[in-house]
Structure formats: C-alpha cells, structure tokens
Design an enzyme around this catalytic site. Structure first.
Site, PDB file in Angstrom:
ATOM      1  N   HIS A  22       0.842  -1.206   0.000  1.00 25.46           N
ATOM      2  CA  HIS A  22       0.000   0.000   0.000  1.00 25.46           C
ATOM      3  C   HIS A  22       0.873   1.250   0.000  1.00 25.46           C
ATOM      4  O   HIS A  22       0.624   2.198  -0.743  1.00 25.46           O
ATOM      5  CB  HIS A  22      -0.874   0.062   1.272  1.00 25.46           C
ATOM      6  CG  HIS A  22      -1.893  -1.011   1.414  1.00 25.46           C
ATOM      7  ND1 HIS A  22      -2.002  -1.783   2.555  1.00 25.46           N
ATOM      8  CD2 HIS A  22      -2.873  -1.441   0.585  1.00 25.46           C
ATOM      9  CE1 HIS A  22      -3.017  -2.621   2.426  1.00 25.46           C
ATOM     10  NE2 HIS A  22      -3.550  -2.451   1.231  1.00 25.46           N
ATOM     11  N   LYS A  46     -15.845  -7.462   4.538  1.00 22.00           N
ATOM     12  CA  LYS A  46     -14.710  -7.892   5.370  1.00 22.00           C
ATOM     13  C   LYS A  46     -14.977  -7.575   6.832  1.00 22.00           C
ATOM     14  O   LYS A  46     -15.613  -6.568   7.151  1.00 22.00           O
ATOM     15  CB  LYS A  46     -13.432  -7.154   4.944  1.00 22.00           C
ATOM     16  CG  LYS A  46     -12.886  -7.583   3.599  1.00 22.00           C
ATOM     17  CD  LYS A  46     -11.606  -6.819   3.283  1.00 22.00           C
ATOM     18  CE  LYS A  46     -11.013  -7.226   1.943  1.00 22.00           C
ATOM     19  NZ  LYS A  46      -9.935  -6.305   1.523  1.00 22.00           N
ATOM     20  N   ARG A  95      -2.558  -6.003  -8.198  1.00 21.34           N
ATOM     21  CA  ARG A  95      -1.484  -6.982  -8.023  1.00 21.34           C
ATOM     22  C   ARG A  95      -1.450  -7.970  -9.173  1.00 21.34           C
ATOM     23  O   ARG A  95      -0.419  -8.208  -9.777  1.00 21.34           O
ATOM     24  CB  ARG A  95      -1.651  -7.728  -6.695  1.00 21.34           C
ATOM     25  CG  ARG A  95      -1.313  -6.867  -5.491  1.00 21.34           C
ATOM     26  CD  ARG A  95      -1.833  -7.464  -4.231  1.00 21.34           C
ATOM     27  NE  ARG A  95      -3.279  -7.627  -4.314  1.00 21.34           N
ATOM     28  CZ  ARG A  95      -4.057  -7.923  -3.289  1.00 21.34           C
ATOM     29  NH1 ARG A  95      -3.538  -8.111  -2.107  1.00 21.34           N
ATOM     30  NH2 ARG A  95      -5.361  -8.033  -3.437  1.00 21.34           N
ATOM     31  N   SER A 133      -3.012  -7.786   3.052  1.00 16.20           N
ATOM     32  CA  SER A 133      -3.174  -7.612   4.502  1.00 16.20           C
ATOM     33  C   SER A 133      -3.613  -8.919   5.143  1.00 16.20           C
ATOM     34  O   SER A 133      -3.151  -9.271   6.241  1.00 16.20           O
ATOM     35  CB  SER A 133      -4.214  -6.529   4.798  1.00 16.20           C
ATOM     36  OG  SER A 133      -3.798  -5.291   4.299  1.00 16.20           O
TER      37      SER A 133
HETATM   38  O1  PNS Z   1      -8.753  -2.699   0.538  1.00 14.36           O
HETATM   39  P1  PNS Z   1     -10.085  -3.136  -0.019  1.00 14.36           P
HETATM   40  O2  PNS Z   1     -10.886  -3.875   1.039  1.00 14.36           O
HETATM   41  O3  PNS Z   1      -9.969  -3.909  -1.293  1.00 14.36           O
HETATM   42  O4  PNS Z   1     -10.892  -1.787  -0.366  1.00 14.36           O
HETATM   43  C1  PNS Z   1     -12.210  -1.816  -0.855  1.00 14.36           C
HETATM   44  C2  PNS Z   1     -12.879  -0.460  -0.600  1.00 14.36           C
HETATM   45  C3  PNS Z   1     -12.901  -0.155   0.893  1.00 14.36           C
HETATM   46  C4  PNS Z   1     -12.130   0.634  -1.328  1.00 14.36           C
HETATM   47  C5  PNS Z   1     -14.330  -0.550  -1.156  1.00 14.36           C
HETATM   48  O5  PNS Z   1     -15.022  -1.576  -0.494  1.00 14.36           O
HETATM   49  C6  PNS Z   1     -15.084   0.773  -0.997  1.00 14.36           C
HETATM   50  O6  PNS Z   1     -14.911   1.675  -1.786  1.00 14.36           O
HETATM   51  N1  PNS Z   1     -15.923   0.892   0.060  1.00 14.36           N
HETATM   52  C7  PNS Z   1     -16.690   2.094   0.334  1.00 14.36           C
HETATM   53  C8  PNS Z   1     -18.174   1.864   0.058  1.00 14.36           C
HETATM   54  C9  PNS Z   1     -18.472   1.944  -1.440  1.00 14.36           C
HETATM   55  O7  PNS Z   1     -18.373   2.984  -2.058  1.00 14.36           O
HETATM   56  N2  PNS Z   1     -18.838   0.784  -2.016  1.00 14.36           N
HETATM   57  C10 PNS Z   1     -19.155   0.676  -3.429  1.00 14.36           C
HETATM   58  C11 PNS Z   1     -17.917   0.547  -4.260  1.00 14.36           C
HETATM   59  S1  PNS Z   1     -18.393   0.356  -5.947  1.00 14.36           S
END
Ligand code: PNS
Length: 167
Positions: A22, A46, A95, A133
């Site tokens: 990150h 998650k 990745r 992570s």
């Molecule tokens: O590190 P991650 O878990 O892959 O990140 C995913 C994250 C947190 C960026 C994604 O779940 C997110 O944007 N969450 C906020 C809520 C949202 O906007 N959801 C719709 C995304 S299309």
C-alpha cells in the site's frame, strides 16, 4: 517535484493493516499529484481486525514524511467522498489479473456515481505482487516473520496487536 498541480486524488482501502505494498502505491501517487488523501473506507464484505481509528493512526505514522499526503476515514460511498473533496481520481493498486474483475466492477460503479472521478490503476511493484493484509495477518497470527511486509515504524505495534487479538 513535478507533480500535477492542483489535483487531489483518493487512495481508498481497508488498510487492515497498511502494508509496504500500500505504502508503495501511496508514495508513487504522491509523486504525481498535488494532494493524496488516503482513505480508510468500509468494505462491508470484510470483518476488520483493527478499528478505523487504529488504521488511521497507522497510516498517519507511515506517511508522516510525505507532505502532500493526508489520511481520513469515511463510512459511506466512496463516490460521495470523492465528490465532497473534489477528487479527480481514485487510485488503486493492482497486483494480478485476479484483482481485475472486482476492481473493474468497482471502477465502473464509482464512475457512474461520480462521473468527475476517474479510477486509475497502478501496477504493484514486482516484489509486492503477492502481498495482502490478510496474508500478513495469517502469518503474524501463526508466529511468522512479517518484517518485510509491514512498514518499519509500525511493525512492532502491529505484531503485538495481532498477538493480543489472538490471546
Ligand atoms: O482494501 P479493499 O478492502 O480492497 O478496499 C475496498 C474499498 C474499501 C475501497 C471498497 O469496499 C469501498 O470503496 N468501500 C466504500 C463503500 C463503497 O463505495 N462501495 C461501493 C464501491 S463500488
């Protein structure tokens, strides 16, 4: 530094916890754009090990030497946050091809919800291609060495915290 003037971008993620992978993406984004907001956002699929406050504190610590990086958290849609701060782009690290389908789906949805913010993918550095992570948490919880995966300044507290969680 020749970073693009007056462009704010958002680097969103769970950061549970932040890894060197990150941090590499955040650093590279900070060299291209005038302001990078690292956003702890909620991934409802998650169950995090660290609280939002802990994740924000870790991110602040590992980015304290990068002047154009800010850390924030948001419990809402990423598209709404990008509108709120006027971000021109969402930066995500990729990745492997296995990340792509899910990331592409999120990129298209976010573009629909806020047409003013593009999603840009940065390729992971070769040495971080396999890093996640969840893998770090698994290794640490089984007493393995995560020295190469977690930024040095937070390594001890992350390891201790993961031990406490299990104990
Ligand atoms: O590190 P991650 O878990 O892959 O990140 C995913 C994250 C947190 C960026 C994604 O779940 C997110 O944007 N969450 C906020 C809520 C949202 O906007 N959801 C719709 C995304 S299309």
């Amino acid at each position: 530094m020749n970073n693009i003037t007056n462009i704010t971008v958002v680097c969103p993620g769970s950061f549970d916890p932040v890894t060197v992978g990150h941090l590499d993406i955040i650093r590279r984004a900070s060299q291209m754009f005038s302001k990078v907001i690292v956003l702890v956002s909620i991934n409802r699929s998650k169950k995090p090990s660290f609280t939002v406050e802990e994740r924000v504190a870790m991110l602040k610590k590992v980015t304290e030497d990068i002047p154009n990086v800010e850390v924030d958290s948001y419990d809402g849609l990423l598209a709404d946050y990008t509108k709120k701060v006027g971000a021109k782009a969402i930066i995500k690290g990729l990745r492997a091809m296995s990340d792509f389908e899910y990331e592409f789906q999120m990129a298209l949805t976010n573009k629909k919800l806020n047409p003013n913010a593009e999603t840009m993918f940065f390729s992971s550095s070769a040495e971080n291609m396999y890093l996640s992570s969840s893998m770090v948490k698994l290794i640490a919880s089984m007493g393995g060495d995560v020295t190469d995966f977690i930024p040095k300044t937070i390594l001890n507290s992350v390891v201790e915290r993961l031990k406490r969680k299990d104990g």
